[in-house]
Design a protein around this motif. Structure first.
Motif, PDB file in Angstrom:
ATOM      1  N   SER A   1      21.356 -19.138  23.682  1.00  0.00           N
ATOM      2  CA  SER A   1      19.942 -19.157  23.306  1.00  0.00           C
ATOM      3  C   SER A   1      19.810 -19.243  21.788  1.00  0.00           C
ATOM      4  N   ARG A   2      18.621 -19.623  21.358  1.00  0.00           N
ATOM      5  CA  ARG A   2      18.326 -19.584  19.916  1.00  0.00           C
ATOM      6  C   ARG A   2      16.997 -18.842  19.754  1.00  0.00           C
ATOM      7  N   ARG A   3      16.859 -18.168  18.602  1.00  0.00           N
ATOM      8  CA  ARG A   3      15.652 -17.378  18.344  1.00  0.00           C
ATOM      9  C   ARG A   3      14.743 -18.204  17.453  1.00  0.00           C
ATOM     10  N   VAL A   4      13.538 -18.486  17.936  1.00  0.00           N
ATOM     11  CA  VAL A   4      12.615 -19.352  17.188  1.00  0.00           C
ATOM     12  C   VAL A   4      11.206 -18.756  17.250  1.00  0.00           C
ATOM     13  N   THR A   5      10.328 -19.237  16.380  1.00  0.00           N
ATOM     14  CA  THR A   5       8.932 -18.805  16.456  1.00  0.00           C
ATOM     15  C   THR A   5       8.236 -19.568  17.596  1.00  0.00           C
ATOM     16  N   VAL A   6       7.087 -19.041  18.005  1.00  0.00           N
ATOM     17  CA  VAL A   6       6.304 -19.744  19.032  1.00  0.00           C
ATOM     18  C   VAL A   6       5.914 -21.137  18.513  1.00  0.00           C
ATOM     19  N   ASP A   7       5.556 -21.225  17.235  1.00  0.00           N
ATOM     20  CA  ASP A   7       5.192 -22.535  16.668  1.00  0.00           C
ATOM     21  C   ASP A   7       6.346 -23.531  16.781  1.00  0.00           C
TER      22      ASP A   7
END
Ligand SMILES: C[S@@+](CC[C@H](N)C(=O)[O-])C[C@H]1O[C@@H](n2cnc3c(N)ncnc32)[C@H](O)[C@@H]1O
Length: 247
Positions: free
Chosen positions: A188-194
């Motif tokens: 997985s990667r951690r990203v913002t909702v945007d």
């Protein structure tokens, strides 16, 4: 009368979002390339590789970084232009994965990363086998949102309601005439909702919508996602690697 650009087919729609595609689509995990080496029975370093449907070069760059001698093959003009701008040191030829413009028996490996489902396997398999040396490998890869994670499954159900069944899901078709090895890798990667929404906007089904429909789809997704994820989210992937050897 002003001339109009005809709408692209879905297979070639990505060019409308080439820069965003390169910015927001996930990279492939290192384990995917290790799997290609294991299943193909040779290291990538020094291997002669064609990465077909190379797009902006996400897989081509990774293959090059592992020492492969890569040529990208891409039918779309805008994706090819983005590739050439980002990766001037990697050769690229414009061409179709159903009839590769590559010399017979010239390659150790042909890869289709997230692009095999846009080909006609009845033509793409013989074309790839022709370009491979005997014992060379045909490797197909997909980076799909991991449907075993509940929020991804919920999102998939919403997407299917919006776009119809099977949308956004890679159809892993492995032609029966070859013997395939398959592995699925989860990460997985951690990203913002945007960031996540910007990634969703690079899917061909969304690119093909008119601007107001795309905005409505993305606004509805934003409303759903911000309920569960006020800031960052873990975007989980299931990367599938399938490899067959040229007999
Ligand atoms: C989802 S993108 C994948 C790009 C890149 N390989 C990656 O992993 O990000 C699909 C690519 O396949 C290309 N494509 C569409 N039809 C094709 C065909 N018949 N032969 C080869 N590539 C094709 C598209 O232009 C696009 O660049």
């Amino acid at each position: 009368m002003a001339s109009e650009t005809p709408p692209p087919t879905r297979a070639l729609a990505f060019g409308r979002a080439a820069r965003a595609y390169d910015a927001y689509r996930p990279r492939y995990p290192g384990a995917a390339f290790k799997t290609v080496e294991e299943f193909s029975g040779r290291p990538l370093a020094g291997a002669r590789v064609a990465d077909v449907g190379t797009g902006t070069g996400i897989a081509a760059r990774a293959l090059h970084e592992r020492g492969a001698r890569v040529v990208g093959v891409e039918p779309g003009a805008a994706m090819a232009a983005q590739f050439r701008g980002e990766l001037p040191g990697i050769p690229l030829v414009r061409g179709d994965g159903n009839r590769l413009p590559l010399a017979d028996g010239s390659l150790d490996l042909v890869t289709y990363a997230q692009s095999w489902h846009w080909t006609d396997p009845a033509r793409a398999v013989p074309s790839a086998l022709r370009a491979l040396r005997p014992g060379g490998a045909l490797a197909l890869m997909w980076n799909d949102p991991d449907p075993s994670v509940p929020w991804v499954a919920d999102q998939r159900a919403r997407i299917e309601k919006w776009f119809g069944p099977g949308c956004f899901i890679s159809d892993v078709r492995t032609p029966a005439e070859l013997s395939w090895r398959k592995r699925t890798l989860r990460w997985s990667r951690r990203v913002t909702v945007d960031f996540h929404l910007a990634k969703l906007a690079t899917h061909s089904a969304v690119i093909m919508l008119d601007a107001s429909e795309a905005a409505a789809f993305l606004a509805a997704e934003r409303a759903q996602l911000t309920r569960h994820f006020p800031g960052l989210l873990d975007e989980p992937y299931a990367t599938t690697v399938v490899v067959a050897l040229r007999p």
